[in-house]
Each structure stands twice: as structure tokens, then as C-alpha cells.
Design an enzyme around this catalytic site. Structure first.
Site, PDB file in Angstrom:
ATOM      1  N   LYS A 173       0.838  -1.193   0.000  1.00  0.00           N
ATOM      2  CA  LYS A 173       0.000   0.000   0.000  1.00  0.00           C
ATOM      3  C   LYS A 173       0.871   1.241   0.000  1.00  0.00           C
ATOM      4  O   LYS A 173       1.481   1.591   1.002  1.00  0.00           O
ATOM      5  CB  LYS A 173      -0.906   0.015   1.225  1.00  0.00           C
ATOM      6  CG  LYS A 173      -1.868   1.194   1.177  1.00  0.00           C
ATOM      7  CD  LYS A 173      -2.221   1.704   2.545  1.00  0.00           C
ATOM      8  CE  LYS A 173      -2.959   2.990   2.410  1.00  0.00           C
ATOM      9  NZ  LYS A 173      -2.074   4.041   1.804  1.00  0.00           N
ATOM     10  N   GLU A 248       9.807   1.955  10.452  1.00  0.00           N
ATOM     11  CA  GLU A 248      10.722   3.089  10.201  1.00  0.00           C
ATOM     12  C   GLU A 248       9.883   4.348  10.373  1.00  0.00           C
ATOM     13  O   GLU A 248       9.030   4.639   9.530  1.00  0.00           O
ATOM     14  CB  GLU A 248      11.283   3.004   8.779  1.00  0.00           C
ATOM     15  CG  GLU A 248      12.106   1.775   8.511  1.00  0.00           C
ATOM     16  CD  GLU A 248      13.358   1.729   9.387  1.00  0.00           C
ATOM     17  OE1 GLU A 248      13.856   0.630   9.637  1.00  0.00           O
ATOM     18  OE2 GLU A 248      13.799   2.807   9.819  1.00  0.00           O
ATOM     19  N   CYS A 282      13.006  11.775   6.576  1.00  0.00           N
ATOM     20  CA  CYS A 282      13.097  11.425   8.004  1.00  0.00           C
ATOM     21  C   CYS A 282      14.511  11.584   8.526  1.00  0.00           C
ATOM     22  O   CYS A 282      14.739  11.620   9.720  1.00  0.00           O
ATOM     23  CB  CYS A 282      12.609  10.007   8.225  1.00  0.00           C
ATOM     24  SG  CYS A 282      13.454   8.812   7.197  1.00  0.00           S
ATOM     25  N   GLU A 384       8.683  16.476  15.531  1.00  0.00           N
ATOM     26  CA  GLU A 384       9.020  16.368  14.112  1.00  0.00           C
ATOM     27  C   GLU A 384       8.142  17.320  13.305  1.00  0.00           C
ATOM     28  O   GLU A 384       6.921  17.274  13.415  1.00  0.00           O
ATOM     29  CB  GLU A 384       8.825  14.940  13.619  1.00  0.00           C
ATOM     30  CG  GLU A 384       9.276  14.743  12.173  1.00  0.00           C
ATOM     31  CD  GLU A 384       9.008  13.352  11.656  1.00  0.00           C
ATOM     32  OE1 GLU A 384       7.897  12.843  11.866  1.00  0.00           O
ATOM     33  OE2 GLU A 384       9.914  12.765  11.051  1.00  0.00           O
TER      34      GLU A 384
HETATM   35  O1  TXE Z   1       2.514   9.168   7.355  1.00  0.00           O
HETATM   36  P1  TXE Z   1       1.420   8.163   7.766  1.00  0.00           P
HETATM   37  P2  TXE Z   1       2.297  10.413   6.508  1.00  0.00           P
HETATM   38  C1  TXE Z   1       6.160  11.484   9.414  1.00  0.00           C
HETATM   39  C2  TXE Z   1       6.021  12.960   9.215  1.00  0.00           C
HETATM   40  C3  TXE Z   1       4.649  13.084   8.642  1.00  0.00           C
HETATM   41  C4  TXE Z   1       3.946  12.033   9.454  1.00  0.00           C
HETATM   42  C5  TXE Z   1       2.701  11.594   8.747  1.00  0.00           C
HETATM   43  O2  TXE Z   1       6.027  13.599  10.473  1.00  0.00           O
HETATM   44  O3  TXE Z   1       4.057  14.333   8.890  1.00  0.00           O
HETATM   45  O4  TXE Z   1       4.861  10.949   9.532  1.00  0.00           O
HETATM   46  O5  TXE Z   1       3.098  11.382   7.387  1.00  0.00           O
HETATM   47  C6  TXE Z   1      -0.601   4.505   5.850  1.00  0.00           C
HETATM   48  N1  TXE Z   1      -2.904   1.542   9.374  1.00  0.00           N
HETATM   49  N2  TXE Z   1       6.788  10.801   8.282  1.00  0.00           N
HETATM   50  O6  TXE Z   1       0.896  10.974   6.482  1.00  0.00           O
HETATM   51  O7  TXE Z   1       0.101   8.755   8.050  1.00  0.00           O
HETATM   52  C7  TXE Z   1      -0.744   5.699   4.949  1.00  0.00           C
HETATM   53  O8  TXE Z   1      -1.859   5.555   4.098  1.00  0.00           O
HETATM   54  C8  TXE Z   1      -2.084   1.212   8.349  1.00  0.00           C
HETATM   55  C9  TXE Z   1       8.071  10.211   8.495  1.00  0.00           C
HETATM   56  O9  TXE Z   1       2.880   9.982   5.215  1.00  0.00           O
HETATM   57  O10 TXE Z   1       2.082   7.402   8.796  1.00  0.00           O
HETATM   58  C10 TXE Z   1       0.576   5.696   4.213  1.00  0.00           C
HETATM   59  O11 TXE Z   1       0.563   4.748   3.163  1.00  0.00           O
HETATM   60  N3  TXE Z   1      -1.551   2.115   7.476  1.00  0.00           N
HETATM   61  C11 TXE Z   1       8.274   9.059   7.537  1.00  0.00           C
HETATM   62  C12 TXE Z   1       1.545   5.251   5.299  1.00  0.00           C
HETATM   63  O12 TXE Z   1       0.752   4.589   6.284  1.00  0.00           O
HETATM   64  C13 TXE Z   1      -1.847   3.407   7.686  1.00  0.00           C
HETATM   65  C14 TXE Z   1       7.974   9.427   6.124  1.00  0.00           C
HETATM   66  C15 TXE Z   1       2.259   6.428   5.965  1.00  0.00           C
HETATM   67  O13 TXE Z   1       1.236   7.302   6.411  1.00  0.00           O
HETATM   68  C16 TXE Z   1      -2.691   3.841   8.739  1.00  0.00           C
HETATM   69  C17 TXE Z   1       6.678  10.042   6.036  1.00  0.00           C
HETATM   70  C18 TXE Z   1      -3.220   2.842   9.604  1.00  0.00           C
HETATM   71  N4  TXE Z   1      -4.026   3.174  10.608  1.00  0.00           N
HETATM   72  C19 TXE Z   1       6.108  10.701   7.104  1.00  0.00           C
HETATM   73  N5  TXE Z   1      -2.787   5.199   8.674  1.00  0.00           N
HETATM   74  C20 TXE Z   1       9.702   8.535   7.538  1.00  0.00           C
HETATM   75  N6  TXE Z   1      10.159   7.983   8.649  1.00  0.00           N
HETATM   76  O14 TXE Z   1      10.356   8.582   6.504  1.00  0.00           O
HETATM   77  C21 TXE Z   1      -2.031   5.595   7.619  1.00  0.00           C
HETATM   78  N7  TXE Z   1      -1.471   4.522   7.016  1.00  0.00           N
END
Ligand code: TXE
Length: 481
Positions: A173, A248, A282, A384
């Protein structure tokens, strides 16, 4: 308007409910395509396809699996321009960055693991004249890979490459915010002859698609990259189900500049570690700690370069700062900037939303922003932000800066600038961090362990660490007598 499709059992298909989500181009603030608003039914179809494909795929020889992954890598490179443009339009990052980093790295991820399985060795343990043990590594079965929007194809392939190379089949996904290159990747898999059902991509929202993947009784391992809070939700579901978990998560990385460093290199690299990908990596070093005796010198040189960063249309070759990934994320970053102002931060550069003239006037742009004068434990230095916002803070000695650096709930990466390698090794030992770069940033050997400590995650990706995650071991003990 283009519609993209799920990739299930080798076919590009609509979601069962025929429901769709709008997909924005963040540089112009407009909808430019539609993505499947999939749900648990689509995850079930994907799982069934993966389950049916598993026996044959897991029994292929290493060379057979390697060849098809390498073919995918070759096709990524062949389609570099189309994939780079798609990534830039979907994410808002500069086209030049997508072409130089994101897409080539996606190809490298595929080819790295295509070859890694050909050179993987396994363990034996001899018990004198008694017996010999050998470690058998077997693929897990159907695994789940969930990836974020900041480096879409880069992080998507970073997960599925080892999963597939190890002989698993995958339900993946990508982020609903940046689905385009995963969709184009589906077509590349078809062209490469990846057997149907080996990889299945289900587009849609986290709770409606990601959660059913996490909850699925027969998806035995979850590899996730994204926010810490989402990682917490996934862990709460997966742990009681005894699933393997690779998380991660977020970071709030210190960038520590000692007086005995190569100052010009520290400054120029710090601009990159602060603002590459609009600070949406990140591994970005958003807390810059500078030894007091060079603080003014570093600050002046740093600001001079920051103020010369070109912000604007991601499709322009000169652009260094593109659009943030979405309006929601831009508002989140602007809110953090307001908090920094309220906390008494001294704004040295940027600090506002930016509206380029022309086609991008309604895009989601934020100026590269630098604050000083904030305490190490205020919200701006603890939470963050994941945007183009950094703080400068002076320090007087190693104990003080270690305390600052380790003060957050995160522990993903750290950067240390010093010519004194004893100091570098001392600091690396004391930093609560999964990765430490000394006199460099984002220098990556894909064989190395990649991941964080504390609330930056659980487990390590990269090389054998990833292949070990995506396999189960059996120890076979054979008696001599
Ligand atoms: O991450 P999300 P997002 C951090 C950064 C950002 C925050 C949210 O602070 O603002 O995370 O970013 C899926 N069960 N990083 O919105 O929401 C979602 O659809 C299963 C750091 O991208 O965590 C997407 O495919 N899956 C990070 C994925 O999870 C779920 C890089 C990431 O979404 C879910 C990006 C659930 N309940 C953001 N909810 C890094 N470490 O590199 C969402 N998803």
C-alpha cells in the site's frame, strides 16, 4: 482526468466499490487524477492472489527471482524521465531531485536485492564430533508493505525488493498522497513478466486499506515507514497477532558542528541536510547545534546559502525548494512556525508561505525557514515538523550537546562535524541514534543496517537485515554418530 488502478493478480483493476479519491498536484494546488478508494474487499482480493502465487514464486531458483527483479530495475531506468516527472508532479519535489535521487535509487533498490540473494550465505555451527547445525532461511509467505509520501517510489521499492527477492509475495500500500509512481511501477512489473499475484498494490486510505492489511490473519509480517503515531497504531494491532514488524518512523535529527570541522563543507552539506526534499526526509538534520566559538561564522555562511536557494516551480531546473506534499502538510508546517515564533524564536530567514508567480501561484510552498534563540527542549526542537524548518543553537562542550541531541523521543540519525576522530567515535558511541554520519550526510551503503531507536522505529532495513526480516529461520541439527 486520469484514473489510476489497483494492481491485483497481475491486472490493473478498479476498486470493488468503484469509489475514488482526488489526487492533487501540490505545485498548482489542483486535482489532477483519481485514485482507488479501496477497502477491505480489495485487500482480500490482493491477499488471495498473493497466496495463490506464493508456492511457485517461493520455489523459483534464486537466479530466476533475481533475473525478473533485475528486469524491473532496467525498466525503471528505461522509464526514468516519465517516472521522474510523475514523482515530481505527485509529490511537489523538484524534477531534478526526482531524476537524480528518487528514481535511480528505486532502480538500485531492485538491482541491489536482485544480486544480494545470489551472494547470501547462511550459518552453520559445528559441535565437535557430535553434530552439525545449519540455519535454513525460508520465505515467510504473504507479507504487507506500507509506505509514505515523502520518497514514494524510493521507499516503496526499498520494502518490496527484499520481500520479493526472499521469495515472499506481497500486498503493498503506497501513500494515498503520492500513488502515481507505484501505479506506473505496476505496469513495469507487467512488462517485466513478474508472475501474476506476486506483487499486489492496493491504493487508498490508511484506515480503509492499511489497517485491513495489518489486521489480516494470514499476512504474517508488516514492513511500515511513516509517522510514529501510525506506527504505534500498527504495532498495537500486529503485536498481539505475533506478526513480524519493521517500523521506520519519524525523526528529529541533531546536526552537531564542532569548531574543529571543515566549516565550508559543514555549511554546504547542512543546507542539503536541512532543506532537501523540502525538509521532508526522516533523515533531515533539523536541529543544528554549533560550537559557540564558530556560531556566528557558521550562521552567516549558512544564511547566505539558504537565502540563495531557489524556491518555486518544481519543473524548473534551477528550483531547489519545491512544493510541500499537500495543503494539510503545509498548514501543519506553518503551524509549527507560528509555535516557534510564540516560543520566542528569532526568525533569521523565511517563515512564511510562498506564492510563486505564474502556474504555481496556488501551490503549497513554504520558504526555507531558520530560527535561533529557542531552548533545546521547546516544542520546535522536540517535535518532528517534517518541513523546511531548522533551528540553530550554540553549545560549549560535548556533555552539553549530547544532552541536547539525546533529549527528544526520537533517535533515527545524527550528523557530527569534526576533524578529531577520537571525538567523532566518542560522540557516535554516546548518541542515541540508529545512524551517525561523520563529516557527511546521507552517504548510503545499502548493506548497512538502516533504522532508528526510541520512537524512530523498531528493526533494521538494508542488506542482510532486510532479507533476514523477510525470512524465517529453522535450525537443523544433524548428528554425526
Ligand atoms: O505518514 P502516515 P504520513 C512522518 C512525518 C509526517 C507524518 C505523517 O512527520 O508528517 O509521519 O506522514 C498509511 N494503518 N513521516 O501521512 O500517516 C498511509 O496511508 C495502516 C516520516 O505519510 O504514517 C501511508 O501509506 N496504514 C516518515 C503510510 O501509512 C496506515 C515518512 C504512511 O502514512 C494507517 C513520512 C493505519 N491506521 C512521514 N494510517 C519517515 N520515517 O520517513 C495511515 N497509514
Amino acid at each position: 482526468m486520469e484514473k489510476i488502478y489497483n494492481y491485483i493478480n497481475g491486472d490493473l483493476v478498479k476498486p470493488k466499490e468503484d469509489a475514488w479519491l482526488e489526487n492533487y498536484n501540490p505545485a498548482i494546488g489542483e486535482v489532477y487524477s483519481f485514485i482507488p478508494d479501496s477497502d477491505g474487499q480489495d485487500v482480500d482480493s490482493a491477499y488471495k492472489a498473493a497466496q495463490e502465487a506464493f508456492p511457485l514464486w517461493s520455489k523459483k531458483t534464486l537466479k530466476e527471482r533475481s533475473d525478473v527483479l533485475q528486469k524491473i530495475a532496467d525498466l525503471i531506468i528505461k522509464n526514468l524521465d516519465e517516472l521522474s516527472l510523475a514523482e515530481s508532479i505527485d509529490n511537489g519535489k523538484p524534477l531534478a531531485l526526482a531524476k537524480k535521487v528518487d528514481i535511480p535509487r528505486a532502480a538500485t533498490n531492485m538491482s541491489f536485492f536482485a544480486t544480494a540473494i545470489l551472494h547470501e550465505n547462511s550459518d552453520t555451527h559445528q559441535m565437535n564430533q557430535l553434530a552439525i547445525n545449519y540455519t535454513l532461511r525460508k520465505p515467510i509467505g504473504v507479507v504487507g508493505c506500507i509506505s509514505p509520501w515523502n520518497l514514494p517510489l524510493y521507499l516503496f521499492t526499498w520494502k518490496i525488493a527484499p520481500a520479493l527477492a526472499a521469495g515472499n509475495t506481497v500486498v503493498a500500500k503506497p501513500s494515498e498522497v503520492t500513488p502515481m509512481t507505484a501505479y506506473l511501477f505496476s505496469k513495469i512489473c507487467q512488462e517485466a513478466g513478474l508472475p501474476k499475484g506476486v506483487l499486489n498494490i492496493v491504493h487508498g486510505l490508511g484506515p480503509k486499506v492499511g489497517e485491513p492489511i495489518t489486521k489480516h490473519a494470514n499476512i504474517k509480517a508488516i514492513s511500515f515507514t511513516g509517522g510514529t503515531e501510525t506506527g504505534r497504531k500498527i504495532a498495537a494491532i500486529a503485536a498481539p497477532m505475533f506478526k513480524k514488524l519493521s517500523l521506520e518512523l519519524g525523526g528529529k535529527n541533531p546536526n552537531i558542528v564542532f569548531a574543529d570541522c571543515d566549516l565550508d563543507k559543514a555549511v554546504s552539506t547542512s543546507v542539503l541536510s536541512s532543506f532537501s526534499n523540502q525538509g521532508q526526509i526522516c533523515l533531515c538534520g533539523s536541529r543544528i547545534f554549533i560550537e559557540r566559538k564558530i556560531y556566528q561564522d557558521f550562521k552567516n555562511k549558512f544564511l547566505d546559502k539558504v537565502q540563495n536557494l531557489t524556491i518555486g516551480d518544481p519543473l524548473e531546473n534551477t528550483t531547489k525548494i519545491g512544493a510541500l506534499v499537500s495543503n494539510d502538510h503545509m498548514q501543519k508546517v506553518l503551524n509549527h512556525i507560528q509555535i516557534a515564533n510564540d516560543d520566542g524564536g528569532v526568525l533569521l530567514s523565511g517563515g512564511k508561505q510562498y506564492a510563486p508567480e505564474g502556474r504555481c501561484e496556488n501551490g503549497y510552498f513554504v520558504e526555507p525557514t531558520v530560527f535561533e534563540g529557542l531552548s533545546y527542549n521547546c516544542a520546535t526542537n522536540q517535535e518532528e515538523i517534517f518541513g523546511p524548518v531548522v533551528t540553530l543553537t550554540p553549545f560549549d562542550n560535548e556533555d552539553e550537546v549530547i544532552n541536547y541531541a539525546n533529549s527528544t523521543k526520537y533517535g533515527l540519525s545524527a550528523t557530527v562535524w569534526t576533524k578529531d576522530l577520537n571525538k567523532a567515535n566518542r560522540m557516535s558511541h554516546l548518541l542515541q541514534s540508529g545512524i551517525v554520519w561523520v563529516n557527511c550526510w546521507l552517504v548510503r551503503d545499502l548493506r548497512t543496517p538502516f533504522g532508528g531507536v526510541k520512537e524512530s522505529g523498531v528493526g533494521r532495513e538494508g542488506g542482510a537485515y532486510a532479507l533476514n526480516f523477510f525470512t524465517e529461520t529453522t535450525n537443523v541439527c544433524i548428528s554425526y554418530d
